[in-house]
Motif scaffolding. Structure first.
Motif, PDB file in Angstrom:
ATOM      1  N   ILE A   1      -4.097   9.916   0.658  1.00 20.22           N
ATOM      2  CA  ILE A   1      -3.489   8.901  -0.202  1.00 20.22           C
ATOM      3  C   ILE A   1      -2.560   8.006   0.611  1.00 20.22           C
ATOM      4  O   ILE A   1      -2.635   6.778   0.530  1.00 20.22           O
ATOM      5  CB  ILE A   1      -2.732   9.563  -1.379  1.00 20.22           C
ATOM      6  CG1 ILE A   1      -3.729  10.239  -2.323  1.00 20.22           C
ATOM      7  CG2 ILE A   1      -1.878   8.547  -2.129  1.00 20.22           C
ATOM      8  CD1 ILE A   1      -3.088  11.183  -3.337  1.00 20.22           C
ATOM      9  N   ALA A   2      -1.700   8.615   1.398  1.00 23.41           N
ATOM     10  CA  ALA A   2      -0.694   7.861   2.141  1.00 23.41           C
ATOM     11  C   ALA A   2      -1.297   6.957   3.219  1.00 23.41           C
ATOM     12  O   ALA A   2      -0.734   5.900   3.529  1.00 23.41           O
ATOM     13  CB  ALA A   2       0.310   8.824   2.778  1.00 23.41           C
ATOM     14  N   SER A   3      -2.425   7.334   3.780  1.00 31.42           N
ATOM     15  CA  SER A   3      -3.000   6.549   4.876  1.00 31.42           C
ATOM     16  C   SER A   3      -3.916   5.432   4.386  1.00 31.42           C
ATOM     17  O   SER A   3      -4.335   4.588   5.172  1.00 31.42           O
ATOM     18  CB  SER A   3      -3.768   7.459   5.837  1.00 31.42           C
ATOM     19  OG  SER A   3      -4.885   8.035   5.194  1.00 31.42           O
ATOM     20  N   CYS A   4      -4.206   5.395   3.101  1.00 28.82           N
ATOM     21  CA  CYS A   4      -5.081   4.355   2.558  1.00 28.82           C
ATOM     22  C   CYS A   4      -4.332   3.025   2.530  1.00 28.82           C
ATOM     23  O   CYS A   4      -3.184   2.955   2.072  1.00 28.82           O
ATOM     24  CB  CYS A   4      -5.539   4.733   1.147  1.00 28.82           C
ATOM     25  SG  CYS A   4      -6.638   3.508   0.411  1.00 28.82           S
ATOM     26  N   ASP A   5      -4.975   1.967   3.009  1.00 26.11           N
ATOM     27  CA  ASP A   5      -4.334   0.655   2.967  1.00 26.11           C
ATOM     28  C   ASP A   5      -5.137  -0.358   2.146  1.00 26.11           C
ATOM     29  O   ASP A   5      -4.842  -1.546   2.156  1.00 26.11           O
ATOM     30  CB  ASP A   5      -4.074   0.129   4.375  1.00 26.11           C
ATOM     31  CG  ASP A   5      -5.334  -0.047   5.191  1.00 26.11           C
ATOM     32  OD1 ASP A   5      -6.430   0.233   4.685  1.00 26.11           O
ATOM     33  OD2 ASP A   5      -5.232  -0.479   6.351  1.00 26.11           O
TER      34      ASP A   5
ATOM     35  N   ALA B   1       0.839  -1.204   0.000  1.00 34.23           N
ATOM     36  CA  ALA B   1       0.000   0.000   0.000  1.00 34.23           C
ATOM     37  C   ALA B   1       0.868   1.246   0.000  1.00 34.23           C
ATOM     38  O   ALA B   1       0.594   2.198  -0.739  1.00 34.23           O
ATOM     39  CB  ALA B   1      -0.948  -0.009   1.206  1.00 34.23           C
ATOM     40  N   GLY B   2       1.908   1.237   0.798  1.00 33.97           N
ATOM     41  CA  GLY B   2       2.805   2.395   0.837  1.00 33.97           C
ATOM     42  C   GLY B   2       3.477   2.641  -0.497  1.00 33.97           C
ATOM     43  O   GLY B   2       3.633   3.781  -0.930  1.00 33.97           O
ATOM     44  N   GLY B   3       3.856   1.558  -1.176  1.00 31.05           N
ATOM     45  CA  GLY B   3       4.471   1.685  -2.491  1.00 31.05           C
ATOM     46  C   GLY B   3       3.499   2.236  -3.522  1.00 31.05           C
ATOM     47  O   GLY B   3       3.857   3.084  -4.337  1.00 31.05           O
ATOM     48  N   LYS B   4       2.260   1.760  -3.474  1.00 35.52           N
ATOM     49  CA  LYS B   4       1.251   2.247  -4.420  1.00 35.52           C
ATOM     50  C   LYS B   4       0.932   3.715  -4.133  1.00 35.52           C
ATOM     51  O   LYS B   4       0.793   4.512  -5.062  1.00 35.52           O
ATOM     52  CB  LYS B   4      -0.012   1.402  -4.346  1.00 35.52           C
ATOM     53  CG  LYS B   4       0.169   0.037  -4.974  1.00 35.52           C
ATOM     54  CD  LYS B   4      -1.092  -0.779  -4.883  1.00 35.52           C
ATOM     55  CE  LYS B   4      -0.873  -2.171  -5.391  1.00 35.52           C
ATOM     56  NZ  LYS B   4      -1.401  -2.401  -6.708  1.00 35.52           N
ATOM     57  N   ALA B   5       0.811   4.067  -2.854  1.00 37.07           N
ATOM     58  CA  ALA B   5       0.533   5.459  -2.496  1.00 37.07           C
ATOM     59  C   ALA B   5       1.665   6.362  -2.983  1.00 37.07           C
ATOM     60  O   ALA B   5       1.425   7.437  -3.537  1.00 37.07           O
ATOM     61  CB  ALA B   5       0.350   5.594  -0.984  1.00 37.07           C
ATOM     62  N   GLY B   6       2.901   5.897  -2.801  1.00 35.52           N
ATOM     63  CA  GLY B   6       4.044   6.665  -3.291  1.00 35.52           C
ATOM     64  C   GLY B   6       4.004   6.832  -4.804  1.00 35.52           C
ATOM     65  O   GLY B   6       4.354   7.889  -5.327  1.00 35.52           O
ATOM     66  N   GLY B   7       3.561   5.793  -5.505  1.00 37.46           N
ATOM     67  CA  GLY B   7       3.439   5.860  -6.953  1.00 37.46           C
ATOM     68  C   GLY B   7       2.407   6.882  -7.391  1.00 37.46           C
ATOM     69  O   GLY B   7       2.629   7.629  -8.351  1.00 37.46           O
ATOM     70  N   ILE B   8       1.291   6.916  -6.693  1.00 36.66           N
ATOM     71  CA  ILE B   8       0.241   7.902  -7.006  1.00 36.66           C
ATOM     72  C   ILE B   8       0.786   9.311  -6.838  1.00 36.66           C
ATOM     73  O   ILE B   8       0.628  10.168  -7.715  1.00 36.66           O
ATOM     74  CB  ILE B   8      -0.993   7.693  -6.106  1.00 36.66           C
ATOM     75  CG1 ILE B   8      -1.656   6.351  -6.433  1.00 36.66           C
ATOM     76  CG2 ILE B   8      -1.986   8.848  -6.258  1.00 36.66           C
ATOM     77  CD1 ILE B   8      -2.657   5.894  -5.387  1.00 36.66           C
TER      78      ILE B   8
END
Length: 75
Positions: free
Chosen positions: A46-50, A20-27
């Protein structure tokens, strides 16, 4: 003595948070590279979404978004 690792059931959660952290970083990177301003509130949202499915949808939207609000649009 060998480290037994995390208690049962915890390893998967930690791995999911990493994805999730990697995807949030990608967004956030896609938005940044597109020159789209992201407020601290949206960045935290965005960052807190899991939820990986939600993050996938947001990443898809980020690719064509012209504003951060479009990333959160439903429908």
């Amino acid at each position: 003595m060998r480290d037994p690792g995390p208690p049962p059931g915890r390893k998967g959660r930690r791995k999911g948070r990493g994805k999730a952290g990697g995807k949030a970083g990608g967004i956030l990177r896609v938005l940044d590279r597109g020159g789209i301003a992201v407020s601290d509130e949206d960045r935290e949202r965005i960052a807190s979404c899991d939820d990986l499915d939600t993050l996938d949808r947001r990443l898809d939207r980020a690719i064509t978004a012209t504003s951060a609000s479009e990333v959160f649009a439903e429908g």
